[in-house]
Design a protein around this motif. Structure first.
Motif, short mmCIF file in Angstrom:
data_model
loop_
_atom_site.label_atom_id
_atom_site.label_comp_id
_atom_site.label_asym_id
_atom_site.label_seq_id
_atom_site.Cartn_x
_atom_site.Cartn_y
_atom_site.Cartn_z
N GLY A 64 0.78 -1.23 0.00
CA GLY A 64 0.00 0.00 0.00
C GLY A 64 0.81 1.28 0.00
O GLY A 64 0.28 2.36 0.22
N ARG A 65 2.10 1.17 -0.28
CA ARG A 65 2.95 2.34 -0.17
C ARG A 65 3.78 2.46 -1.44
O ARG A 65 4.27 1.46 -1.96
CB ARG A 65 3.84 2.10 1.06
CG ARG A 65 4.98 3.01 1.17
CD ARG A 65 5.66 2.80 2.51
NE ARG A 65 6.79 3.71 2.55
CZ ARG A 65 7.78 3.63 3.40
NH1 ARG A 65 7.77 2.68 4.32
NH2 ARG A 65 8.76 4.49 3.36
N ASP A 66 3.89 3.67 -1.97
CA ASP A 66 4.71 3.87 -3.17
C ASP A 66 6.18 3.77 -2.79
O ASP A 66 6.69 4.57 -2.01
CB ASP A 66 4.40 5.25 -3.77
CG ASP A 66 5.12 5.45 -5.11
OD1 ASP A 66 6.03 4.66 -5.41
OD2 ASP A 66 4.76 6.39 -5.84
N ILE A 67 6.86 2.77 -3.33
CA ILE A 67 8.27 2.58 -2.98
C ILE A 67 9.18 2.91 -4.16
O ILE A 67 10.38 2.59 -4.13
CB ILE A 67 8.55 1.13 -2.50
CG1 ILE A 67 8.16 0.12 -3.59
CG2 ILE A 67 7.80 0.83 -1.22
CD1 ILE A 67 8.75 -1.26 -3.36
N SER A 68 8.63 3.55 -5.18
CA SER A 68 9.39 3.79 -6.40
C SER A 68 10.72 4.49 -6.14
O SER A 68 11.68 4.31 -6.87
CB SER A 68 8.58 4.65 -7.37
OG SER A 68 7.32 4.09 -7.56
N HIS A 69 10.75 5.33 -5.09
CA HIS A 69 11.97 6.11 -4.88
C HIS A 69 12.84 5.59 -3.74
O HIS A 69 13.81 6.23 -3.36
CB HIS A 69 11.60 7.57 -4.67
CG HIS A 69 10.91 8.15 -5.87
ND1 HIS A 69 11.57 8.39 -7.06
CD2 HIS A 69 9.60 8.44 -6.10
CE1 HIS A 69 10.70 8.84 -7.95
NE2 HIS A 69 9.50 8.87 -7.41
#
Ligand code: ATP
Ligand code: MG
Lengths: 236, 315
Positions: A64-69
């Protein structure tokens, strides 16, 4: 609940589209096989999931968390584990120390680490080799050591890149059992060329071809899919 | 591993006891040499943390050695500090300089890292010469006997000096022995062996490397500060490239990634040069040839050879 998802995930290597605009969702608890011909972009795709490879475009979300960076070590810290397609153990360290390095990220205290090492090695059948220098193990045993290192991290998502490559028939049978056992406690993304492993262990299968998702379905559906056969199974 | 624990403690404790015993029996000349060797071996121990255990080859450690030495010396000379606070100033200087260099140099790897560290050390050396009004440049400056009395102990006295050098060396040796058994030390080795694998186990490789640079730099600075204080001289030679190469040679010779290697290498090379310079003026040639031979026939260094042939458990 969806544990992992990607949107528009893309990787180009100077003009070569290794992975192209992939939307992918993996529900928690599933065993997902990722298959496709050589050079389809499987390793590149999972490399972008765990942060080894920087995407050209697109996003990755985990739990559920954007980890792209996030850098790779932070993603691993969130509960991913990754085993390399090309065996990559600490060749000059002992088998036990290899697994201990993996375990110490999760377990505190020397005793707890030792227990976790023993348990992980036992699960892959390497308990007798714990004192041996990893580089002196046979190739198949090094693959098993890789898997033990993945287990010792107690991951939420375990990414296995062709784990059965180089294993004997007996070892593959053992691996299938291990995988079933493991699927109770972790979500598994499995890159695999061995069809019997895919058919017997996967809940669902995603087929990658030329960097794109060609098909997705149950093992039986994929097995029957004509496009997949043409692209991959070579039996059309 | 665990069986090695007691043996390793006995071996290293034995070496320290031997060094203490030698204090009472060595003739003055060798006694003086050994005091110097122990301080330099402490420098090598600092170097070994980064090179031997973490696998990062620096060509700029003279910067750290000199940071300690000048941090200590300038604090005495210009701020009028006593030897205790001056030593602390040397350590602080080493810590600050290594942190700064680590943050910048660790953006590179391999040959680029070697060159960047070399450039940093050269910049430091040139800065020492440039600010000659403060540092007395090439000439350096002497630390008077009166300024070398720490806690009532006169460090210019050869006996005290030897014991102080031994104390420093013992501290560094035991600290590395402890470090390499800690999870932190094991991660450094993992990074040396396979950096990508360590990263993919979730270790923040940059942070660990930075920690190693700072630890290594600070130990080197401690040796530099002690050298200045014990032998009463602070000079720019100690910041020159030669003093960046020395610890590399000592560690290579003694055995990179072994706890005892730095002492063995420093001792060996010190006496190699000492003895051959008595025989021939081409003593550096002799030293060079021996180095080439050791690298050819014992690439793991002397302690590495011991580990491979005799004592698998040697840390
Ligand atoms: N670092 C790179 N630089 C340039 N091209 C690359 C790089 N890595 C992969 N490729 C190319 O990208 C494509 C996808 O490679 P990838 O390794 O992801 O395929 P794969 O599906 O894992 O194949 P295999 O089944 O053989 O492991 C291939 O054409 C490969 O040659
Ligand atoms: Mg691949």
């Amino acid at each position: 609940m969806t544990l992992l998802s990607t949107r528009g995930l893309t990787k180009r290597f100077d003009g070569l589209h290794a992975v192209e605009d992939v939307d992918f969702d993996l529900p928690e608890g599933q065993v997902r096989a990722l298959i496709g011909p050589n050079g389809a972009g499987k390793t590149t795709f999972v490399g972008m999931l765990c942060g080894r490879i920087t995407p050209s475009a697109g996003t990755v979300a985990f739990a559920g968390r954007d980890i792209s960076h996030l850098p790779a070590h932070r993603r691993i810290g969130l509960g991913m584990a990754y085993t390399f397609q090309i065996t990559s153990v600490f060749a000059r360290l002992s088998v036990a120390e290899n697994v201990a390095l993996a375990a110490r990220r999760k377990v505190r205290g020397a005793l707890g680490v030792r227990r976790m090492v023993a348990r992980s090695l036992a699960r892959v059948g390497l308990e007798g080799q714990s004192g041996q220098i990893a580089g002196t193990l046979s190739y198949g045993h090094q693959r098993l050591l890789e898997i033990a290192m993945g287990l010792a991290q107690r991951p939420r998502l375990l990414i296995l890149d062709e784990p059965t490559q180089g294993l004997s028939e007996a070892e593959i049978t053992g691996f299938k059992a291990l995988l079933r056992d493991l699927s109770a406690s972790a979500t598994i993304l499995l890159i695999e060329h061995n069809m019997s492993v895919v058919m017997e262990t996967a809940d669902r299968v995603t087929v990658l071809d030329f960097g794109r998702i060609l098909a997705e379905g149950s093992p039986a559906e994929i097995h029957a899919d004509r496009a997949v056969q043409a692209a991959y199974l070579g039996t059309a | 591993m665990s069986g090695g624990g007691a043996r390793s403690l006995a071996l290293h404790g034995g070496v320290l006891a031997l060094l203490l015993a030698l204090h009472f029996v060595l003739p003055a000349y060798h006694h003086g040499n050994l005091a110097r060797i122990m301080v330099l071996a402490s420098y090598a121990i600092g170097y070994n943390i980064l090179f031997g255990y973490t696998g990062l080859l620096s060509l700029g450690h003279a910067l750290f050695f000199a940071a300690g030495m000048y941090g200590m010396g300038l604090a005495m000379r210009h701020a009028g500090l006593g030897p205790g606070p001056a030593l602390a100033a040397g350590l602080a200087a080493g810590l600050a300089v290594s942190a700064a260099m680590g943050l910048l140099a660790l953006r590179t790897a391999g040959v680029a890292f070697m060159i960047v560290t070399l450039m940093f050390a050269q910049a430091g050396y040139l800065a020492l010469l440039y600010f000659g009004a403060w540092t007395r440049g090439d000439e350096g400056f002497v630390i008077q006997q009166a300024e070398r009395i720490l806690w009532g102990i006169d460090l210019s006295d050869p006996g005290n000096r030897y014991l102080a050098a031994l104390a420093l060396f013992a501290l560094c040796l035991l600290a590395t022995l402890w470090l390499v058994e800690r999870p932190f030390g094991k991660v450094l080795v993992a990074i040396r062996e396979n950096e990508e694998r360590a990263r993919m186990l979730g270790y923040n490789v940059f942070a660990y490397k930075l920690g190693a640079v700072i630890l290594s730099g600070t130990v080197s600075a401690a040796a530099g500060a002690a050298y200045g204080l014990l032998f009463g001289y602070v000079g720019a030679t100690f910041a020159s490239v030669q003093y960046s190469i020395f610890p590399l040679l000592w560690v290579l010779l003694g055995g990179a990634g072994t706890v005892l290697g730095p002492l063995i290498g420093t001792l060996f090379m010190f006496y190699l040069i000492d003895l051959s310079s008595g025989v021939t003026s081409a003593y550096m040639l002799v030293a060079g040839v021996v180095l080439v031979l050791v690298t050819l026939f014992a690439p793991q260094g002397l302690a590495g050879l011991l580990r491979a042939r005799l004592w698998r458990w040697l840390p």
